[in-house]
Motif scaffolding. Sequence first.
Motif, short mmCIF file in Angstrom:
data_model
loop_
_atom_site.label_atom_id
_atom_site.label_comp_id
_atom_site.label_asym_id
_atom_site.label_seq_id
_atom_site.Cartn_x
_atom_site.Cartn_y
_atom_site.Cartn_z
N ASP A 114 0.60 -1.18 -0.06
CA ASP A 114 0.06 0.03 0.03
C ASP A 114 0.59 1.64 0.06
N GLY A 115 0.29 2.31 -0.49
CA GLY A 115 0.74 3.25 -0.61
C GLY A 115 0.84 4.16 0.83
N VAL A 116 1.52 4.96 1.01
CA VAL A 116 0.76 5.71 2.28
C VAL A 116 1.37 7.46 1.95
N SER A 117 0.34 7.81 2.78
CA SER A 117 -0.22 9.18 2.39
C SER A 117 0.11 9.96 3.27
N GLY A 138 20.40 6.56 8.11
CA GLY A 138 20.04 7.35 9.18
C GLY A 138 18.12 7.02 9.33
N ILE A 139 17.80 6.97 8.38
CA ILE A 139 15.87 6.32 9.27
C ILE A 139 15.99 5.41 10.16
N GLY A 140 16.94 4.49 10.13
CA GLY A 140 17.46 3.23 10.94
C GLY A 140 16.46 2.02 10.13
N CYS A 141 16.68 1.76 9.12
CA CYS A 141 15.20 1.02 8.29
C CYS A 141 15.99 -0.61 8.21
N GLU A 142 15.57 -1.66 8.23
CA GLU A 142 15.94 -3.26 8.69
C GLU A 142 15.43 -4.38 7.01
N ALA A 143 14.47 -3.53 7.15
CA ALA A 143 13.97 -4.11 6.02
C ALA A 143 12.94 -3.58 4.87
N LEU A 144 12.41 -4.01 3.63
CA LEU A 144 11.76 -2.96 3.09
C LEU A 144 11.07 -4.07 2.32
N ARG A 145 9.61 -3.66 1.48
CA ARG A 145 9.12 -4.52 1.15
C ARG A 145 8.88 -3.94 -0.27
N ILE A 146 8.90 -4.56 -1.39
CA ILE A 146 8.99 -4.04 -2.45
C ILE A 146 7.59 -4.41 -2.87
N GLY A 147 7.22 -2.84 -3.32
CA GLY A 147 6.69 -2.19 -4.19
C GLY A 147 6.01 -2.10 -6.03
N PRO A 148 5.95 -1.76 -6.15
CA PRO A 148 4.99 -1.16 -8.00
C PRO A 148 6.49 -0.85 -7.94
N GLU A 149 7.02 -1.19 -9.47
CA GLU A 149 7.87 -0.48 -10.19
C GLU A 149 7.61 1.26 -10.88
N ILE A 150 8.51 2.00 -10.55
CA ILE A 150 8.29 2.77 -10.92
C ILE A 150 8.75 3.83 -12.07
N VAL A 195 13.75 0.63 -10.95
CA VAL A 195 13.37 1.42 -9.53
C VAL A 195 12.06 1.29 -8.98
N PRO A 196 12.00 0.01 -7.99
CA PRO A 196 10.57 -0.08 -7.00
C PRO A 196 10.28 0.67 -6.09
N ALA A 197 8.62 1.36 -5.70
CA ALA A 197 8.89 2.02 -4.74
C ALA A 197 8.77 0.76 -3.35
N LEU A 198 9.04 1.32 -2.19
CA LEU A 198 9.59 0.54 -1.47
C LEU A 198 8.41 0.82 0.54
N ARG A 199 8.40 0.27 0.96
CA ARG A 199 7.62 -0.08 2.25
C ARG A 199 9.13 -0.28 3.36
N VAL A 200 8.65 0.55 4.37
CA VAL A 200 9.25 -0.04 5.26
C VAL A 200 8.71 -0.91 6.55
N GLU A 201 9.66 -1.95 6.87
CA GLU A 201 8.36 -3.09 7.32
C GLU A 201 8.59 -2.13 8.71
N GLY A 202 6.74 -2.35 8.91
CA GLY A 202 6.64 -1.37 10.00
C GLY A 202 6.72 -0.59 11.28
N ARG A 203 6.26 0.64 9.80
CA ARG A 203 6.58 2.04 9.64
C ARG A 203 5.42 2.32 8.80
N GLU A 204 4.76 3.77 9.03
CA GLU A 204 4.02 4.40 8.02
C GLU A 204 5.61 5.45 7.08
N LEU A 205 5.79 4.51 6.37
CA LEU A 205 6.86 5.24 5.76
C LEU A 205 6.96 4.57 4.09
N ALA A 206 7.17 5.08 3.28
CA ALA A 206 7.34 4.97 1.69
C ALA A 206 8.52 5.30 0.85
N ILE A 207 9.46 4.60 0.62
CA ILE A 207 10.74 5.28 0.07
C ILE A 207 10.91 4.46 -1.45
#
Length: 418
Positions: free
Chosen positions: A246-249, A366-378, A382-394
């Motif tokens: 899912d995306g993040v607002s 800097g953001i202290g990320c340990e794992a990323l879920r892979i999202g749709p390709e931009i 280059v995919p969209a990514l969701r930081v595991e366990g946080r409301e943060l998309a990168i």
Amino acid sequence: MLLGCIGDDLTGSSDLANTLLKGGMTVTQYCGIPSGPAQADVEAGVVALKTRSIPVADAVRQSVDALEWLIAQGCRQFFFKYCSTFDSTPEGNIGPVAEALMDRLNAPYALVCPAFPGAGRTVYQGHLFVGDRLLNESGMENHPLTPMTDADIRRWLTRQSTLPVGHVPYSDIARGAVVAGQAIADAVETGARLIVLDAVDDIDLLTIGAAAVDTVLVTGGSGIALGLPANFRSAGDLAERGVAVDGVSGPGLVLAGSCSNATRKQVALYRESHPALEIDPDSVIAGTQTVSQAMAFLRANWDEAPLIFSSADPDAVRAAQKRHGVQKSAEAIEFFFAELAGAAVDAGIRRLVSAGGETSGAVIQGIGCEALRIGPEIDPGVPALRVEGRELAITLKSGNFGTEDFFEKALKMLAGEV
């Protein structure tokens, strides 16, 4: 886990994870070597390191440590991912790392193919092209850390490695997986240990993937991974789960630290319609430009998805390196972006675009990320990514990737606006 992957930077690792996801594998990208075992449903694990430009011995040690973790997860095949422009120096790090991985795996040979036709990177007669230009005429000859002054991958790799380098030409790849596989076997028979493969189209990468079904170690850009999932599918090993992210607002921010031609064009276009703050290495080193000042700029433009960048032209970069040294100049900007990314996320940034491999490594730290879920390709690679366990998309973009309007597209994709 079926396929164990080691990436030499964050952006390339997300590119690889994206490729494997599209191939039907369940993928998790790890930001560094995990401290515990992988989840049981992970079919491809990508351990993203930051080893592209560090001392050779450190790159080898970290890569072998990552390999040990992947071996412990039960992986059957291994992939060493580096940039599709073969970013390295005559000393390494690609050759030495590949050698070390081969030694640990007792692998008789490894495949070498940085091609990524979807992004304009092709290999023909052992030479790497970017679009219609040889690598050393593409702008990569001006890279501040890994200037690529020779397009012949065989010759460049020979400088880095003690192992014999072989080559499978396009004429063999174009004839299909059986012929390509025999050409690889012939190269090994003549003594080659690192085998460079030509590829000019995605079909060639699928051919190479099929030919590599029994190859223990594959190395290259993410493109060569296109054909690997099919081997596991043919063996009945893939669960075909599919993944939805899912995306993040929320507020957005673009951080750009690459000096590549593509990123500089993206910066130029984006700053025409968004607030932008340029970070100057001299000022950062002198202490006259600070993260606190950058955060004040961000807060003043909070709802406009501002851009904070350090993407000077090659002459300016070289001048700064001459004044301060290559390592000090690079580290000053990386530390700046690491601290800034952490402060921005703590302040409430929820969509974060990072451009440049070194910059993205700093951002993840800097953001202290340990794992990323892979999202749709931009854009390709280059995919969209969701930081595991946080409301943060990168998203983590390699410097040379993406169309000129990438930043705008990425922010929309991170919000779920497809």
